[in-house]
Design a protein around this motif. Structure first.
Motif, PDB file in Angstrom:
ATOM      1  N   THR A  15      -6.960   1.577 -12.311  1.00 46.45           N
ATOM      2  CA  THR A  15      -5.652   1.563 -12.962  1.00 46.45           C
ATOM      3  C   THR A  15      -5.629   0.724 -14.237  1.00 46.45           C
ATOM      4  O   THR A  15      -4.578   0.568 -14.861  1.00 46.45           O
TER       5      THR A  15
ATOM      6  N   PRO B  89      -7.522   9.954  -0.580  1.00 48.21           N
ATOM      7  CA  PRO B  89      -6.077  10.160  -0.503  1.00 48.21           C
ATOM      8  C   PRO B  89      -5.693  11.593  -0.874  1.00 48.21           C
ATOM      9  O   PRO B  89      -6.312  12.213  -1.749  1.00 48.21           O
TER      10      PRO B  89
ATOM     11  N   PHE C  49       0.827  -1.201   0.000  1.00 50.79           N
ATOM     12  CA  PHE C  49       0.000   0.000   0.000  1.00 50.79           C
ATOM     13  C   PHE C  49       0.871   1.265   0.000  1.00 50.79           C
ATOM     14  O   PHE C  49       2.006   1.263   0.495  1.00 50.79           O
ATOM     15  N   ASP C  50       0.302   2.327  -0.532  1.00 46.43           N
ATOM     16  CA  ASP C  50       0.912   3.641  -0.378  1.00 46.43           C
ATOM     17  C   ASP C  50       0.757   4.033   1.088  1.00 46.43           C
ATOM     18  O   ASP C  50      -0.357   4.288   1.553  1.00 46.43           O
ATOM     19  N   GLN C  51       1.863   4.067   1.818  1.00 39.91           N
ATOM     20  CA  GLN C  51       1.788   4.261   3.259  1.00 39.91           C
ATOM     21  C   GLN C  51       1.245   5.635   3.654  1.00 39.91           C
ATOM     22  O   GLN C  51       0.785   5.830   4.777  1.00 39.91           O
ATOM     23  N   SER C  52       1.283   6.580   2.732  1.00 38.39           N
ATOM     24  CA  SER C  52       0.827   7.927   3.056  1.00 38.39           C
ATOM     25  C   SER C  52      -0.688   8.018   3.183  1.00 38.39           C
ATOM     26  O   SER C  52      -1.209   9.029   3.669  1.00 38.39           O
ATOM     27  N   VAL C  53      -1.419   6.967   2.763  1.00 43.42           N
ATOM     28  CA  VAL C  53      -2.886   7.046   2.764  1.00 43.42           C
ATOM     29  C   VAL C  53      -3.486   6.738   4.127  1.00 43.42           C
ATOM     30  O   VAL C  53      -4.665   7.016   4.364  1.00 43.42           O
TER      31      VAL C  53
ATOM     32  N   LEU D 219      -4.747  -0.115  -3.425  1.00 43.27           N
ATOM     33  CA  LEU D 219      -3.460   0.158  -2.799  1.00 43.27           C
ATOM     34  C   LEU D 219      -3.283   1.634  -2.461  1.00 43.27           C
ATOM     35  O   LEU D 219      -2.355   1.988  -1.725  1.00 43.27           O
ATOM     36  N   ASP D 220      -4.168   2.487  -2.982  1.00 40.41           N
ATOM     37  CA  ASP D 220      -4.139   3.898  -2.593  1.00 40.41           C
ATOM     38  C   ASP D 220      -5.080   4.183  -1.421  1.00 40.41           C
ATOM     39  O   ASP D 220      -5.313   5.334  -1.064  1.00 40.41           O
ATOM     40  N   GLY D 221      -5.619   3.108  -0.817  1.00 41.21           N
ATOM     41  CA  GLY D 221      -6.477   3.252   0.346  1.00 41.21           C
ATOM     42  C   GLY D 221      -7.934   3.510   0.046  1.00 41.21           C
ATOM     43  O   GLY D 221      -8.750   3.603   0.968  1.00 41.21           O
TER      44      GLY D 221
END
Length: 391
Positions: free
Chosen positions: A214, A65, A32-36, A173-175
């Motif tokens: 995507t 996000p 995952f994108d951890q920033s989300v 994966l972008d939350g």
């Protein structure tokens, strides 16, 4: 109750065999994108819907996000182009929401614009529609958080679970949460427009996908629709995880080769970038998501801090104003008697069942449309539904 170690050793369904020799890949939080995440992901004890005691990843994300560009949804006039809609009536196919599409709907009895060509658009989280047919364009609520549970190790179900309408599919994966097909215009009279990446805002104020965003260009090429999603397109990339813990990929294998021997849920077992495991693939048709899940979801796996919409607590003050919606179940958001058990038998959420039926309190649901959207026969649906009041 079963322990996670008591997973069935083999499951055969529609051309796909998961054998004892194939490992089931663990959900990888690092993908995952951890920033989300609004909070650091943690592993918690959880119970699956079949009673299995296991562990789940607890994922808490914000309403959307940071930096994700969304829209367009509803066009302002017949001269503008908005998002997309998968029309399921006469001339049914995927369309760009523009003047040609809206005039076609008008010819079928669904008028979404006034005499001056202005499109009827409404935020149904704050305003009640005053027309029979309106394009829904909800304003985001930046205060909302979403909590999701995904099994750390997938557990195969005894039989696939059909997702139906607005069924919980998984998390990208972008939350961003992923849901199955949105309610049709025939069900609600209105059109909750999707943007060109296949997402929109829930009445609770948070954004979610109704497509594999995507790999949505593959759908546009197949449907000959002129639209463009601003996200990077990669048909071989992982899009997210389903709520049963299995990974979801685009319409090709990780090496770009065509997929083969897919089962009824659009999945199969084979090599992936995260190991040899069962996994789902998107399709070239909209919605390009799995129509069912082969694994077992966690109980109470989706909740939000919103006071409206899917997963809402419906508690607290300063509640957003909503028109009566099919998933409300009637006054004050109460579910009609017997519909919780009916939803359980159908393998769908109560929200999805009520949205499919349109107006169970009114006593005149469209069983034909509802059965099609839920993926069951009319006879089965009539047999499962509770009798109308006073019958």
């Amino acid at each position: 109750m079963r322990n996670v170690n008591q997973i069935c050793s083999a499951v055969l369904m529609a051309g796909s065999l998961i054998s004892p020799g194939i490992a089931l890949a663990h959900t990888d939080i690092a993908a995952f994108d951890q920033s989300v995440f609004a909070e650091a992901p943690e592993t918690v004890d959880c119970t699956l819907e079949d009673g299995t005691q296991t562990t789940c990843h607890k994922l808490v994300v914000n309403y959307m996000p940071d930096g994700l560009e969304i829209g367009p949804f509803c066009p302002a006039t017949l001269d503008d182009a908005g998002g997309i809609w998968n029309w399921t009536g006469e001339n049914g196919k995927l369309y760009r929401i523009d003047g040609d599409f809206l005039r076609m709907l008008d010819g079928l009895g669904y008028r979404f614009f006034d005499d001056d060509g202005n499109v009827h658009s409404v935020d149904n989280a704050t305003t009640r529609p005053t027309v029979d047919h309106a394009c829904i364009n909800v304003t985001p609520d930046e205060t909302v958080e979403i909590t999701m549970l995904v099994p750390e190790t997938p557990v195969m179900a005894e039989s696939p679970k059909t997702l139906g309408v607005v069924g919980k599919v998984g998390v990208a994966l972008d939350g961003v949460p992923i849901f199955s097909d949105a309610p049709s215009i025939q069900q609600t009279g209105h059109m909750p427009a999707l943007d060109t990446c296949g997402g929109h805002i829930d009445p609770g104020g948070w954004y979610h996908w109704h497509a594999t965003a995507t790999d949505i260009d593959t759908v546009y090429d197949h449907a000959n629709v002129k639209a463009d999603c601003g996200l990077h397109q990669d048909s071989s990339a992982q899009f997210g995880y389903a709520f049963d813990g299995f990974p979801m990929f685009g319409s090709t294998e990780t090496d770009g080769s065509p997929v083969s021997e897919l089962d009824a849920c659009n999945g199969h077992t084979g090599p992936t970038a995260i190991g040899e495991t069962y996994h789902y693939h998107s399709s070239e048709d909209f919605p390009n998501l799995p129509p069912c899940l082969v694994g077992v979801q966690a109980e109470n796996n989706f909740s939000t801090t919103a006071t409206a919409g899917v997963g809402a607590s419906r508690a607290g003050e300063d509640m957003r104003i909503e028109p009566p919606r099919p998933d409300d179940g009637g006054p004050a958001g109460q579910t009609p008697p017997g519909f919780d058990k009916a939803a359980e038998k159908l393998g769908v959420t109560v929200e999805a069942l009520l949205q499919a039926l349109g107006d169970p309190h009114g006593g005149h649901p469209d069983i034909a449309v509802a059965s099609k959207n839920l993926g069951v026969t009319e006879a089965k649906l009539r047999n499962i539904l509770p009798p109308p009041p006073n019958h």
